[in-house]
Design a protein around this motif. Structure first.
Motif, PDB file in Angstrom:
ATOM      1  N   ASP A 198       0.829  -1.216   0.000  1.00  0.00           N
ATOM      2  CA  ASP A 198       0.000   0.000   0.000  1.00  0.00           C
ATOM      3  C   ASP A 198       0.863   1.265   0.000  1.00  0.00           C
ATOM      4  OD1 ASP A 198       0.651  -1.178   2.435  1.00  0.00           O
ATOM      5  OD2 ASP A 198      -0.883  -0.077   3.534  1.00  0.00           O
ATOM      6  N   PHE A 235      -6.434  -1.911   2.439  1.00  0.00           N
ATOM      7  CA  PHE A 235      -6.895  -2.100   1.074  1.00  0.00           C
ATOM      8  C   PHE A 235      -6.833  -0.760   0.354  1.00  0.00           C
ATOM      9  CE2 PHE A 235     -10.002  -2.114  -2.261  1.00  0.00           C
ATOM     10  CZ  PHE A 235      -9.808  -3.345  -2.859  1.00  0.00           C
ATOM     11  N   HIS A 237      -7.566   1.119  -3.326  1.00  0.00           N
ATOM     12  CA  HIS A 237      -8.187   0.922  -4.639  1.00  0.00           C
ATOM     13  C   HIS A 237      -7.207   1.092  -5.792  1.00  0.00           C
ATOM     14  CE1 HIS A 237     -12.367   0.102  -3.796  1.00  0.00           C
ATOM     15  NE2 HIS A 237     -12.231   0.889  -2.734  1.00  0.00           N
ATOM     16  N   ASP A 238      -6.277   2.023  -5.655  1.00  0.00           N
ATOM     17  CA  ASP A 238      -5.350   2.216  -6.790  1.00  0.00           C
ATOM     18  C   ASP A 238      -4.380   1.045  -6.932  1.00  0.00           C
ATOM     19  OD1 ASP A 238      -4.375   3.143  -4.423  1.00  0.00           O
ATOM     20  OD2 ASP A 238      -3.865   5.153  -5.146  1.00  0.00           O
ATOM     21  N   GLN A 240      -5.185  -2.016  -6.106  1.00  0.00           N
ATOM     22  CA  GLN A 240      -6.036  -3.066  -6.663  1.00  0.00           C
ATOM     23  C   GLN A 240      -6.171  -2.909  -8.182  1.00  0.00           C
ATOM     24  OE1 GLN A 240     -10.213  -2.666  -6.326  1.00  0.00           O
ATOM     25  NE2 GLN A 240     -10.576  -4.857  -6.118  1.00  0.00           N
ATOM     26  N   GLN A 241      -6.432  -1.680  -8.607  1.00  0.00           N
ATOM     27  CA  GLN A 241      -6.581  -1.422 -10.042  1.00  0.00           C
ATOM     28  C   GLN A 241      -5.308  -1.760 -10.791  1.00  0.00           C
ATOM     29  OE1 GLN A 241      -7.883   2.637 -10.255  1.00  0.00           O
ATOM     30  NE2 GLN A 241      -9.891   2.016 -11.012  1.00  0.00           N
ATOM     31  N   GLN A 252      -7.342 -12.000  -5.663  1.00  0.00           N
ATOM     32  CA  GLN A 252      -7.356 -11.051  -4.545  1.00  0.00           C
ATOM     33  C   GLN A 252      -7.859 -11.752  -3.296  1.00  0.00           C
ATOM     34  OE1 GLN A 252      -9.045  -7.101  -5.593  1.00  0.00           O
ATOM     35  NE2 GLN A 252      -9.307  -7.983  -7.634  1.00  0.00           N
ATOM     36  N   THR A 254      -8.662 -11.073   0.703  1.00  0.00           N
ATOM     37  CA  THR A 254      -8.802 -10.079   1.765  1.00  0.00           C
ATOM     38  C   THR A 254      -9.301 -10.767   3.026  1.00  0.00           C
ATOM     39  OG1 THR A 254      -9.428  -8.476   0.067  1.00  0.00           O
ATOM     40  CG2 THR A 254      -9.840  -7.839   2.343  1.00  0.00           C
ATOM     41  N   LYS A 258     -12.649  -4.704   4.795  1.00  0.00           N
ATOM     42  CA  LYS A 258     -11.773  -4.099   3.813  1.00  0.00           C
ATOM     43  C   LYS A 258     -10.996  -2.920   4.358  1.00  0.00           C
ATOM     44  CE  LYS A 258     -12.860  -5.614  -0.708  1.00  0.00           C
ATOM     45  NZ  LYS A 258     -13.108  -5.288  -2.105  1.00  0.00           N
ATOM     46  N   ASN A 259     -11.422  -2.395   5.466  1.00  0.00           N
ATOM     47  CA  ASN A 259     -10.691  -1.222   5.969  1.00  0.00           C
ATOM     48  C   ASN A 259     -10.002  -1.436   7.310  1.00  0.00           C
ATOM     49  OD1 ASN A 259     -11.023   0.666   3.857  1.00  0.00           O
ATOM     50  ND2 ASN A 259     -13.190   0.686   4.363  1.00  0.00           N
TER      51      ASN A 259
END
Ligand code: ADP
Ligand code: MG
Length: 260
Positions: A198, A235, A237-238, A240-241, A252, A254, A258-259
């Protein structure tokens, strides 16, 4: 299997999701993890069960799947990637009597790299001298990219080395590959693991951001068969993308919310 995932709060996204490894016995019998590793997990580390992220990430990586793994801090992510990477190195023969790095683990800080290194040594240490010798000498040379190793690379200007598994911060790798004739070759890397990935998309406070550094390292990893794994506690998003776009059929995983 679905129920066990639910119970363990393991969420997966992707196709052909590999089965969970449920216990240490399966780890050895069904998934072929070296008996020394399994013995060390139960005896030296003293674990009584695998953690949820380990249950899913280990079989996935043993299967050669590229993964993005998110699990809370303290949930055992280090061994979730060390076990399959070490098993791969022990079980899959070197292609040529090669002298190049086969696996690279990137840690954002030197402290973390050191911790990962000592955890790795603990994972493959044996009480039996003969066995120890065999594992460490012939099969598995694990090195931490510390000051001394950087120095020995720089001074000898050597292009090859007999390191199987290298643990480093991105900085020290960049330093050695940025030369016109790179001192360090990453073209035989089979597994690239990015811990705390991250941090990858945070803007760096220093001159180059972690993202830029990683981009440069990726380009130097020219082995078309390279497998990559990203591990983090949060987590993003960028990230993940990025993984969905750039990785091969990424799985993926988890654990928890998610947070967390
Ligand atoms: P993370 O990277 O997810 O923050 P670590 O890999 O640093 O977590 O592990 C945190 C602690 O949990 C370490 O002391 C590690 O030895 C321990 N640990 C790892 N796996 C297990 C397990 N299956 N059972 C009990 N403790 C474990
Ligand atoms: Mg960690």
């Amino acid at each position: 299997k679905v129920n066990l995932r639910k119970q363990m709060r393991i969420f997966v996204q992707g196709t052909d999701v590999p089965d969970l490894v449920e216990n240490f016995n399966q780890l050895e019998e069904k998934f072929g993890v070296h008996s020394i590793c399994v013995k060390n997990l139960t005896e030296r580390f003293g674990f009584s069960a695998l953690s949820p992220i380990q249950m899913q990430a280990i079989p996935a990586m043993l299967d050669g799947r590229e993964i993005l793994a998110c699990a809370p801090t303290g949930s055992g992510k280090t061994l979730a990637f060390l076990v399959p990477v070490v098993s791969h190195l022990l079980n899959v023969k070197k292609t040529k009597k090669g002298k190049n790095i086969r696996a690279l683990i990137l840690s954002p800080t030197r402290e973390l790299a050191e911790q990962t290194f000592s955890e790795c040594k603990k994972l493959i240490r044996s009480e039996n001298d003969e066995e120890n010798e065999k594992i460490h000498k012939d099969l598995l040379n694990i090195r931490l990219m510390d000051k001394n190793l950087v120095k020995s690379f720089t001074e000898k200007k050597k292009q090859t080395c007999d390191i199987d598994l290298l643990i480093s911060t991105p900085n020290r790798i960049i330093h050695l590959i940025k030369q016109e004739t790179p001192i360090l070759k990453l073209d035989s890397i089979e597994w690239l693991v990015v811990d705390e990935s991250d941090k990858l998309f945070e803007d760096g406070k220093e001159d180059a951001s972690f993202r830029d550094q990683l981009g440069r390292i990726y380009s130097a990893c020219e082995n078309p068969k390279i497998r990559r794994a990203m591990f983090s506690a949060t987590f993003a998003h960028d990230v993940q993308q990025w993984c969905v776009l750039n990785m091969d059929n990424v799985l993926q995983v988890t654990v928890g919310g998610k947070n967390t």
